[in-house]
Scaffold this active site. Structure first.
Site, PDB file in Angstrom:
ATOM      1  N   ALA A 276      -3.598  14.850 -18.600  1.00  0.00           N
ATOM      2  CA  ALA A 276      -4.107  16.046 -19.282  1.00  0.00           C
ATOM      3  C   ALA A 276      -5.112  16.788 -18.399  1.00  0.00           C
ATOM      4  O   ALA A 276      -5.470  17.933 -18.702  1.00  0.00           O
ATOM      5  CB  ALA A 276      -4.761  15.650 -20.596  1.00  0.00           C
TER       6      ALA A 276
ATOM      7  N   ARG B 158     -10.691  18.645 -25.611  1.00  0.00           N
ATOM      8  CA  ARG B 158      -9.302  18.460 -25.172  1.00  0.00           C
ATOM      9  C   ARG B 158      -8.539  17.726 -26.256  1.00  0.00           C
ATOM     10  O   ARG B 158      -9.008  16.726 -26.791  1.00  0.00           O
ATOM     11  CB  ARG B 158      -9.273  17.648 -23.873  1.00  0.00           C
TER      12      ARG B 158
ATOM     13  N   THR C 226     -15.240  16.772 -27.127  1.00  0.00           N
ATOM     14  CA  THR C 226     -14.161  16.193 -27.943  1.00  0.00           C
ATOM     15  C   THR C 226     -12.965  15.759 -27.088  1.00  0.00           C
ATOM     16  O   THR C 226     -12.707  16.322 -26.027  1.00  0.00           O
ATOM     17  CB  THR C 226     -13.661  17.218 -28.980  1.00  0.00           C
TER      18      THR C 226
ATOM     19  N   ASP D 215       0.868  -1.188   0.000  1.00  0.00           N
ATOM     20  CA  ASP D 215       0.000   0.000   0.000  1.00  0.00           C
ATOM     21  C   ASP D 215       0.901   1.233   0.000  1.00  0.00           C
ATOM     22  O   ASP D 215       1.484   1.584   1.028  1.00  0.00           O
ATOM     23  CB  ASP D 215      -0.917  -0.016   1.228  1.00  0.00           C
TER      24      ASP D 215
ATOM     25  N   TYR E   1      -8.809  15.241  -8.854  1.00  0.00           N
ATOM     26  CA  TYR E   1      -7.775  14.503  -9.607  1.00  0.00           C
ATOM     27  C   TYR E   1      -6.806  15.454 -10.328  1.00  0.00           C
ATOM     28  O   TYR E   1      -5.590  15.276 -10.280  1.00  0.00           O
ATOM     29  CB  TYR E   1      -8.482  13.594 -10.603  1.00  0.00           C
TER      30      TYR E   1
HETATM   31  P1  NAD Z   1      -5.256   1.863 -13.199  1.00  0.00           P
HETATM   32  O1  NAD Z   1      -6.312   2.263 -12.230  1.00  0.00           O
HETATM   33  O2  NAD Z   1      -5.545   0.740 -14.127  1.00  0.00           O
HETATM   34  O3  NAD Z   1      -3.900   1.552 -12.445  1.00  0.00           O
HETATM   35  C1  NAD Z   1      -3.502   2.229 -11.263  1.00  0.00           C
HETATM   36  C2  NAD Z   1      -3.073   1.176 -10.265  1.00  0.00           C
HETATM   37  O4  NAD Z   1      -2.616   1.835  -9.072  1.00  0.00           O
HETATM   38  C3  NAD Z   1      -4.211   0.241  -9.851  1.00  0.00           C
HETATM   39  O5  NAD Z   1      -3.925  -1.107 -10.181  1.00  0.00           O
HETATM   40  C4  NAD Z   1      -4.322   0.446  -8.350  1.00  0.00           C
HETATM   41  O6  NAD Z   1      -4.624  -0.723  -7.617  1.00  0.00           O
HETATM   42  C5  NAD Z   1      -2.948   0.978  -8.006  1.00  0.00           C
HETATM   43  N1  NAD Z   1      -2.991   1.671  -6.717  1.00  0.00           N
HETATM   44  C6  NAD Z   1      -3.930   2.560  -6.288  1.00  0.00           C
HETATM   45  N2  NAD Z   1      -3.674   2.891  -5.017  1.00  0.00           N
HETATM   46  C7  NAD Z   1      -2.568   2.208  -4.629  1.00  0.00           C
HETATM   47  C8  NAD Z   1      -1.852   2.124  -3.416  1.00  0.00           C
HETATM   48  N3  NAD Z   1      -2.230   2.815  -2.329  1.00  0.00           N
HETATM   49  N4  NAD Z   1      -0.776   1.316  -3.373  1.00  0.00           N
HETATM   50  C9  NAD Z   1      -0.395   0.587  -4.450  1.00  0.00           C
HETATM   51  N5  NAD Z   1      -1.040   0.623  -5.620  1.00  0.00           N
HETATM   52  C10 NAD Z   1      -2.120   1.432  -5.709  1.00  0.00           C
HETATM   53  O7  NAD Z   1      -4.882   3.197 -14.020  1.00  0.00           O
HETATM   54  P2  NAD Z   1      -3.987   3.379 -15.322  1.00  0.00           P
HETATM   55  O8  NAD Z   1      -4.884   3.807 -16.402  1.00  0.00           O
HETATM   56  O9  NAD Z   1      -3.115   2.208 -15.519  1.00  0.00           O
HETATM   57  O10 NAD Z   1      -3.135   4.659 -14.876  1.00  0.00           O
HETATM   58  C11 NAD Z   1      -1.754   4.601 -14.539  1.00  0.00           C
HETATM   59  C12 NAD Z   1      -1.246   6.007 -14.283  1.00  0.00           C
HETATM   60  O11 NAD Z   1      -1.501   6.828 -15.433  1.00  0.00           O
HETATM   61  C13 NAD Z   1      -1.922   6.726 -13.111  1.00  0.00           C
HETATM   62  O12 NAD Z   1      -1.003   7.579 -12.488  1.00  0.00           O
HETATM   63  C14 NAD Z   1      -2.989   7.553 -13.796  1.00  0.00           C
HETATM   64  O13 NAD Z   1      -3.382   8.655 -13.018  1.00  0.00           O
HETATM   65  C15 NAD Z   1      -2.248   7.968 -15.050  1.00  0.00           C
HETATM   66  N6  NAD Z   1      -3.149   8.361 -16.153  1.00  0.00           N
HETATM   67  C16 NAD Z   1      -3.870   7.435 -16.847  1.00  0.00           C
HETATM   68  C17 NAD Z   1      -4.681   7.843 -17.908  1.00  0.00           C
HETATM   69  C18 NAD Z   1      -5.478   6.870 -18.732  1.00  0.00           C
HETATM   70  O14 NAD Z   1      -6.110   7.293 -19.717  1.00  0.00           O
HETATM   71  N7  NAD Z   1      -5.498   5.583 -18.424  1.00  0.00           N
HETATM   72  C19 NAD Z   1      -4.770   9.203 -18.227  1.00  0.00           C
HETATM   73  C20 NAD Z   1      -4.035  10.114 -17.498  1.00  0.00           C
HETATM   74  C21 NAD Z   1      -3.209   9.683 -16.474  1.00  0.00           C
END
Ligand code: NAD
Length: 350
Positions: free
Chosen positions: A121, A286, A221, A55, A151
């Site tokens: 973004a 965006r 968008t 965690d 966020y």
């Molecule tokens: P996701 O939710 O699939 O993966 C995030 C992971 O972080 C999850 O598996 C979750 O269990 C883990 N997590 C959360 N809290 C935790 C904790 N306390 N300890 C350990 N693990 C923890 O999301 P993703 O789409 O794979 O995103 C990955 C990164 O990219 C993140 O930082 C997210 O904010 C960023 N992001 C993603 C997108 C997108 O379009 N997917 C867009 C912008 C930014």
């Protein structure tokens, strides 16, 4: 790969969508990889050399995560689709501030070589995104700040914190702003799914001729970036030595209605849209400006939305089929738009 190129890395959030794909890529490149998350990946086994359930809101767990590694890819975050992130501002912001503050301190103390932070973004100011025909967002447009509630503020704050660790604690940092990453192995239901996966699910489950729900009026968008381009971009940015924020997305902007129409064509169905005006839809428009990315890397995402969405739809359809929920016809991954279809050879009969 020589032994000198083989690095010891940790990917946090390795049980999630992008983190799992990144682990696969780093393993394929020959690195030693530790995956860290609250849970293992949902859809397939992680190929990580070591997978720790930790965690990362806890400082001691962050110390364990970065122990004896050279590179940190920080992808752990409490996040989800627009419905989720707009409903839990307090807990989501707290969780992510704790994760990023402790990960930065642990990484600086452990004197890791390189640290990559995954931003979004959502850091961009609301007034730069208030029309559907919006200009693409340059990295410099994030300040002065007015990002999305919860966020977006947390991401911008953690970007700043990462920069302070770079300036004062010598942390060799990278900051990547993702723009709507999508592809197979992402959540497609349960509340944390994003628009492309949710739309693929709705189309796959729909009976031909029926209607599907679309959040908002459909004119908002976005641009969408396929997961293979995302992972390629992450590895290139890590190698680049560039320490300021960089967009990672495509500049192929579409409306949500156009995204739905594309998924419907890929699914080979006739469906009408039922717009849900009461549902959250985020900013009005965006798009990613990739000028700085292209100048820095000599590269930008190149997989078209049509091709990436076809692969995503096929995967979602196959998952739903296992549960007896997918409706025919069986999709084809080789969907091509008229624009992408190769020109007919001279003299060929069309
Ligand atoms: P996701 O939710 O699939 O993966 C995030 C992971 O972080 C999850 O598996 C979750 O269990 C883990 N997590 C959360 N809290 C935790 C904790 N306390 N300890 C350990 N693990 C923890 O999301 P993703 O789409 O794979 O995103 C990955 C990164 O990219 C993140 O930082 C997210 O904010 C960023 N992001 C993603 C997108 C997108 O379009 N997917 C867009 C912008 C930014």
């Amino acid at each position: 790969m020589s032994l000198i190129d083989r690095r010891r890395v940790v990917v946090t959030g390795a049980g999630g969508f992008i983190g799992h794909h990144l682990v696969k890529r780093l393993k394929a490149d020959g690195h030693w990889v530790r995956g860290v998350d609250l849970h293992v990946p949902e859809f397939e086994r992680s190929p990580a050399d070591e997978f720790l359930l930790l965690d990362l809101r806890r400082e001691d767990d962050c110390q364990t995560a970065v122990h004896h590694v050279e590179d940190v890819y920080q992808l752990a975050a409490d996040m989800g689709g627009i419905g989720y992130i707009t409903s839990v501002h307090a807990s989501l912001t707290r969780n992510n501030v704790l994760i990023n503050a402790h990960m930065l301190e642990a990484s600086a103390n452990a004197r890791v070589d390189r640290y990559l932070y995954t931003s979004s973004a959502c850091v961009y100011a609301a007034e730069a995104q208030n029309s559907a025909e919006i200009a693409p967002l340059k990295e410099s447009a994030a300040l002065p700040a007015n990002p999305e509630k919860g966020y977006g503020w947390e991401k911008l704050f953690s970007e700043q914190l990462t920069t302070y660790y770079h300036e004062e604690r010598d942390l060799d940092a990278r900051i990547v702003r993702f723009h709507n990453i999508y592809g197979p192995l992402a959540a497609y239901e349960g509340g944390r799914e994003k628009a492309p996966a949710a739309i693929c699910r709705k189309v796959a489950e729909a009976e031909d001729g029926n209607g599907i729900e679309v959040w908002g009026d459909g004119h908002q968008t976005r641009s969408f970036c396929y997961i293979d381009d995302c992972v390629e971009g992450i590895t290139r940015i890590m190698e680049s030595g560039f320490t300021s924020p960089l967009n990672l997305g495509t500049d192929e902007m579409v409306s949500v209605d156009e995204l739905v129409d594309l998924a419907t064509r890929i699914g080979r169905k006739q469906l009408h849209k039922i717009h849900q005006l009461s549902k959250p839809q985020g900013v009005r428009g965006r798009n990613s400006d990739n000028t700085l990315l292209q100048r820095t890397l000599g590269w930008a995402p190149e997989i078209s939305l049509a091709s990436g969405l076809a692969r995503t739809y096929s995967w979602v359809w196959a998952e739903l089929k296992k549960a007896g929920r997918a409706r025919p016809p069986i999709p084809s991954e080789s969907f091509v738009t008229p624009l992408e279809a190769p020109a007919a050879a001279p003299g060929s009969v069309g």
